[in-house]
Scaffold this active site. Structure first.
Site, mmCIF file in Angstrom:
data_model
loop_
_atom_site.group_PDB
_atom_site.id
_atom_site.type_symbol
_atom_site.label_atom_id
_atom_site.label_comp_id
_atom_site.label_asym_id
_atom_site.label_seq_id
_atom_site.Cartn_x
_atom_site.Cartn_y
_atom_site.Cartn_z
ATOM 1 N N GLU A 425 0.827 -1.217 0.000
ATOM 2 C CA GLU A 425 0.000 0.000 0.000
ATOM 3 C C GLU A 425 0.857 1.261 0.000
ATOM 4 O O GLU A 425 0.463 2.279 -0.591
ATOM 5 C CB GLU A 425 -0.950 -0.008 1.203
ATOM 6 C CG GLU A 425 -1.819 -1.251 1.328
ATOM 7 C CD GLU A 425 -2.514 -1.647 0.041
ATOM 8 O OE1 GLU A 425 -2.899 -0.757 -0.734
ATOM 9 O OE2 GLU A 425 -2.659 -2.859 -0.205
ATOM 10 N N GLU A 447 -0.983 -2.645 -9.813
ATOM 11 C CA GLU A 447 -0.971 -3.756 -8.855
ATOM 12 C C GLU A 447 0.249 -4.660 -9.028
ATOM 13 O O GLU A 447 0.798 -5.163 -8.055
ATOM 14 C CB GLU A 447 -2.258 -4.565 -8.979
ATOM 15 C CG GLU A 447 -3.523 -3.788 -8.633
ATOM 16 C CD GLU A 447 -3.526 -3.242 -7.212
ATOM 17 O OE1 GLU A 447 -2.677 -3.653 -6.395
ATOM 18 O OE2 GLU A 447 -4.383 -2.391 -6.925
#
Length: 995
Positions: A425, A447
């Protein structure tokens, strides 16, 4: 309902008697057909049926049977002349698409019955939002949501209408004004729920080059499905239920909280306001600006928090939380305040994560060479959160188990998981937030890179954890497994609607994306890769980019190197094609011929292995002549530079060659039999000749090639015999994955007993050394867990007895179990225990407030050998009896891995499908994962037929690809057993010690 309120059925009650002149008409099993004396009967023809429903006389029975036979004969004739049937077992050219229900899009009609003028799932490009000002009032009592907002937008093309996204919201006030604040009349407002769009028609045209504003008031609901703006809750130590509101907008749920241009390329600034009760605190992406009393406008006792305006960002990154949490914080080297919020009684569990987060933040800021642009970064734990975590800019949200931990109860693996998720994150704050993909077809850019960067970051702060070796086990190998299926997809894939977008939040976008980034770094070198990434951030900061923009920046980084790399030409072959190559080496004297072809686990008539697919493979290898020297050659034609097969020379005295050094390339390798035998001899005599990563890769490739029918199954089994001398985590974790998979498909075969003896023989030496005493080095603790789990799973008596003894002592309060072994002890105690042991752990689960300990219990409770207990457990999960919605998947996956619970899960999925759809929605990634968990391990044609039949008329939404992949995996299992059952039995009986 609490488990203590459920009464156990009387197993001694006999079946109902019936007169000998009556015939029971069975549509399903008697007691003995499904569950008998606490054990499952695996006669699936009986298991899939239901209890007796009617009785009739002999004459009636004869008539009914005759009628049924006549009907069947008629149907069979029709089927024979109309079309062929797959009927369960199809080896060549299987195509499961026709077995998956698809709902065609409806006609573009608005809710009022009028035609909806804009019939495109993407918004028109005539308008670009510049700035949002949004005030939200979520009522935690009524779950009613009221909002008001103003959007300033620029007009790119002349238009007399505005189209934007809105889902489950109703506009009560609509007003459009020009830059001089003159109102422009609206003529109608239309809603089209299928595309989640709202259309506003204007009396006059909006002119290009001018800015306008759109003011709205609207109503909606605070959601309960863990999407959009939704309600959650936790219990205080005193048992008081406390409510909070949070958001999860990725990928397309911002539109449920406020009308917006909900596409990632429409970046804008956001000024968020929230109305709340005085005893709560509100958080958003930016720091608080001011708080004002708004009782007169919104209701008595309410205040409004107004936050500073944000930097330009996409709608899916907007975040809002209203809660009564506590806070701990530190300041980074560059003066950014980094805070963690958690329920007041749990803030002490955030201390480890806070220290790790600060180190990771400082490292990434230095590595990326770009200052974090916000003044603060909040990390907040959430009791209910569908994803593991979400990178909202300035306010990242985590599941409790992904952020909080207790040093006294949290295992080394759980601690590692927390740090990896944190790193993921935090990397997104730059890659994904600062620079965002233009559209979701490049989701993998965000991602995949974050999944790669998390390992770099954790390796930096914990170098002793050997994270880059673990990268192979956690990313490359899972990606290779999924990408070997015909219904995989390219990392860059065309998607349009929310269901398609949700479906690509999968192993391919994350783990394959990470793996090809890792391969690219190995080719370019770390420093060149880093310079290119910095250039990419600098060029596209606060904007959007696609993968060609990244390839261009990385190519520029190689210009000053001695070996410039055509990055785009190379990477296009890995991003636009699904799957990956199988490289096969054959030796002819001193020449090696390396060929490549598309590798598939099963053949498909729709997505067969494509002979035209070629990849730019950076083929690395080492030989016996220089075991520590890595050579590399490109698999491409030297003149055309197109990907191709190649030949290269090696010394004549070379006794072995091993390709794909350290498994850094995203491909598999097969060898001619003589080379395989030479590698097996090296492993048997001098295994450390190869690195742990190389040993793991040989194991993984050998087993996978055998599963695909490309390698004799005795090769991986013979190779794995060397494991009696293996002492490293990575090869063991890889081997045990495949041996457990083999155990699953042999669950009702005679070879299973011999397999258990074989594995016990392999693990005994290391088990005897490691035992149950907790190991201090991190990687050693991971290895110990693998060995202990395997020893118990495969029935090593000394391990089972010790685990049961520890469980008994723990239950009686005599010992405190070490964190790294406690879940193994819990599972063993439940597996070999009964209701008393199960219920004791169930009560502990409900009492603990340590997230990782709750997960330990959730998984352990699925280990029971009692079908009745497992059925109650599944009922508890589906009925949300003390189990949160986010944890249903954990329960389903855990019970499905238990041979006793496998078919129970499948029945539960069928009987509760409507509830599952309502709970998770068709656009949720959870649907697909539940399907995979429930059925992908099946290995019987009757299982395959049952899954096909059930889902033939079911629209699974975003789970469509997961369903098709599950069917392919079942077929692969069936094919493997059909080909290897007898050979497995013979080899294992010859090579397994008596036990």
């Amino acid at each position: 309902m609490d488990s203590s309120a459920r009464r156990r059925p009387d197993r001694n009650a006999g079946p109902n008697a019936y007169h000998e002149d009556e015939v029971t008409v069975l549509t399903g099993p008697s007691k003995s057909a499904g569950i008998e004396d606490g054990k499952i009967n695996y006669e699936k023809g009986e298991f899939y049926t239901n209890p007796p429903v009617a009785t009739c006389s002999r004459k009636q029975a004869v008539f009914i049977i005759g009628l049924i036979l006549a009907t069947l004969l008629t149907c069979s004739l029709i089927i024979a002349f109309v079309r062929p049937s797959h009927c369960g077992h199809v080896e060549e050219g299987l195509d499961f698409h026709e077995d998956v229900a698809v709902t065609p899009p409806p006609e573009a009609i608005a809710t009022n019955g009028e035609p909806f003028p804009w019939n495109d799932v993407r918004l028109p490009d005539s308008i670009v939002p510049l700035r949002y000002s949004v005030v939200l009032h979520p009522n935690l009592t009524t779950l009613f949501l009221r909002g008001q907002m103003e959007v300033v937008f620029a007009v790119q093309k002349e238009t007399n209408f505005i189209v934007f996204h809105g889902k489950d919201v109703t506009l009560t006030v609509v007003m459009v004004k020009d830059k001089n604040m003159r109102e422009i009349m609206t003529t109608r407002t239309l809603y089209y729920p299928y595309h989640q769009q709202i259309y506003i028609e204007l009396k006059n045209y909006l002119m290009p080059g001018n800015n306008y504003s759109l003011a709205l008031r609207y109503e909606g609901m605070v959601r309960t499905d863990l999407e959009g703006l939704y309600i959650s809750s936790y219990k205080s130590p005193g048992g008081v239920k406390r409510y909070l509101v949070t958001t999860h907008f990725q990928p397309t749920s911002a539109r449920t909280a406020f009308p917006c241009w909900d596409e990632p390329n429409y970046k804008a600034r956001f000024k968020i306001g929230v109305v709340r009760q005085r005893n709560y605190v509100a958080l958003s992406n930016m720091p608080l600006d001011n708080t004002e009393d708004v009782s007169i406008f919104w209701g008595s006792g309410l205040v409004q928090d107004n936050f500073h305006e944000s930097v330009p960002m996409s709608t899916y990154l907007v975040a809002l939380v209203v809660c009564d949490y506590g806070r701990i914080h530190e300041v980074t080297k560059t003066g950014v305040t980094l805070s963690i919020y958690a329920p007041p009684h749990m803030t002490s569990q955030a201390e480890f994560a806070l220290k790790a987060a600060v180190k990771l933040f400082d490292y990434f800021q230095s590595f990326f060479g770009f200052s974090y642009p916000l003044p603060k970064l909040d990390l907040i734990s959430m009791p209910d959160f569908a994803a593991g975590a979400m990178e909202n800019w300035g306010l990242a949200v985590f599941r409790e188990s992904a952020l909080l931990m207790d040093n006294n109860t949290t295992s080394s693996s759980a601690k590692q998981r927390v740090v990896l998720i944190l790193a993921h994150e935090l990397a997104h704050q730059w890659y994904g937030n600062l620079v965002t993909m233009k559209w979701w077809d490049d989701l993998w850019l965000s991602e995949g890179f974050a999944s790669f960067s998390e390992y770099i970051g954790v390796h930096h702060i914990f170098p002793e954890w050997a994270m880059m070796d673990q990268f192979l086990h956690s990313n490359t190998m899972p990606a290779l497994r999924t990408d070997a299926l015909p219904t995989s997809h390219a990392v860059s894939v065309t998607v349009s609607d929310p269901i398609e977008i949700e479906a690509i939040f999968d192993t391919i976008s994350y783990s394959k994306g990470a793996s090809i980034f890792y391969m690219l770094q190995r080719v370019l070198g770390e420093e060149i890769m880093r310079r290119g990434l910095m250039l990419y951030l600098e060029r596209h900061q606060f904007g959007n980019a696609n993968m060609d923009d990244l390839w261009q920046a990385l190519s520029l980084g190689t210009l000053n190197s001695s070996h410039p790399v055509p990055v785009k030409d190379m990477m296009d072959t890995w991003t636009h094609q699904l799957g990956y190559p199988l490289v096969t080496l054959r030796r002819h004297g001193n020449m090696i011929h390396a060929s490549q072809k598309h590798f598939l686990l099963v053949n498909s008539s729709l997505h067969g292995a494509n002979s035209s697919h070629k990849w730019h493979v950076p083929l690395s290898f080492t030989t016996s002549a220089a075991p520590n020297i890595e050579s590399q050659i490109w698999m491409r034609d030297p003149l055309s530079l197109r990907a191709s097969d190649i030949n290269f020379e090696i010394p004549m005295n070379v006794s072995w060659i091993k390709a794909n050094v350290n498994a850094s390339g995203y491909y598999r390798v097969n060898y001619e039999p003589a080379i395989w035998q030479s590698l097996i001899r090296v492993l048997a005599n001098q295994p450390t000749t190869f690195s742990p990563a190389d040993r793991a890769q040989l194991i993984d490739d050998a087993f996978t090639l055998a599963w695909a029918g490309m390698l004799n199954v005795t090769v991986p089994l013979t190779l794995s015999q060397y494991l009696v001398n293996e002492t490293e985590y990575l090869p063991w974790s890889t081997a045990l994955y495949h041996l457990r998979k083999l155990d699953t498909v042999l669950s009702i075969r005679t070879a299973r007993r011999s397999l258990h003896c074989f594995v016990r023989h392999l693990v005994t030496p290391l088990y005897s050394i490691m035992g149950w005493t907790t190991k201090v080095p991190h990687i050693q603790s991971l290895l110990q867990r693998e060995i202990l789990e395997a020893a118990v799973y495969f029935g090593l008596s000394s391990a089972v007895n010790e685990a049961r003894r520890l469980f008994s002592q723990w239950m009686s309060g005599q010992v405190q179990l070490p964190p790294d072994i406690r879940d193994i002890v819990y599972s063993t105690g439940i597996k070999y225990g009964g209701w008393t042991e199960w219920d004791y752990c169930w009560q502990r689960y409900k009492e603990t407030n340590v997230p990782d300990e709750r997960l330990n219990f959730l998984r352990a409770l699925a280990a029971s050998n009692d079908p009745w207990i497992l059925q109650q457990y599944l009922d508890f999960a589906m009925e949300r009896n003390s189990i949160r919605v986010q944890d249903i998947r954990t329960v389903v996956e855990s019970v499905a891995r238990n041979p006793v619970g496998s078919l129970l899960v499948w029945r539960q999925l069928q009987t509760r499908w409507n509830m599952i759809e309502v709970t998770f929605g068709r656009a949720s990634f959870t649907i697909g994962r539940l399907i995979l968990a429930a059925v992908s391990h099946f290995h019987d044609p009757l299982d395959l037929k049952s899954v096909q039949t059930f889902f033939r008329n079911v629209n699974v939404g975003s789970g469509k690809r997961s369903l098709m992949q599950s069917l392919e995996l079942i077929q692969a299992n069936i094919n493997f057993l059909n080909k290897n059952d007898r050979q497995l039995e013979q080899w294992l009986s010859r090579n397994s010690p008596r036990c």
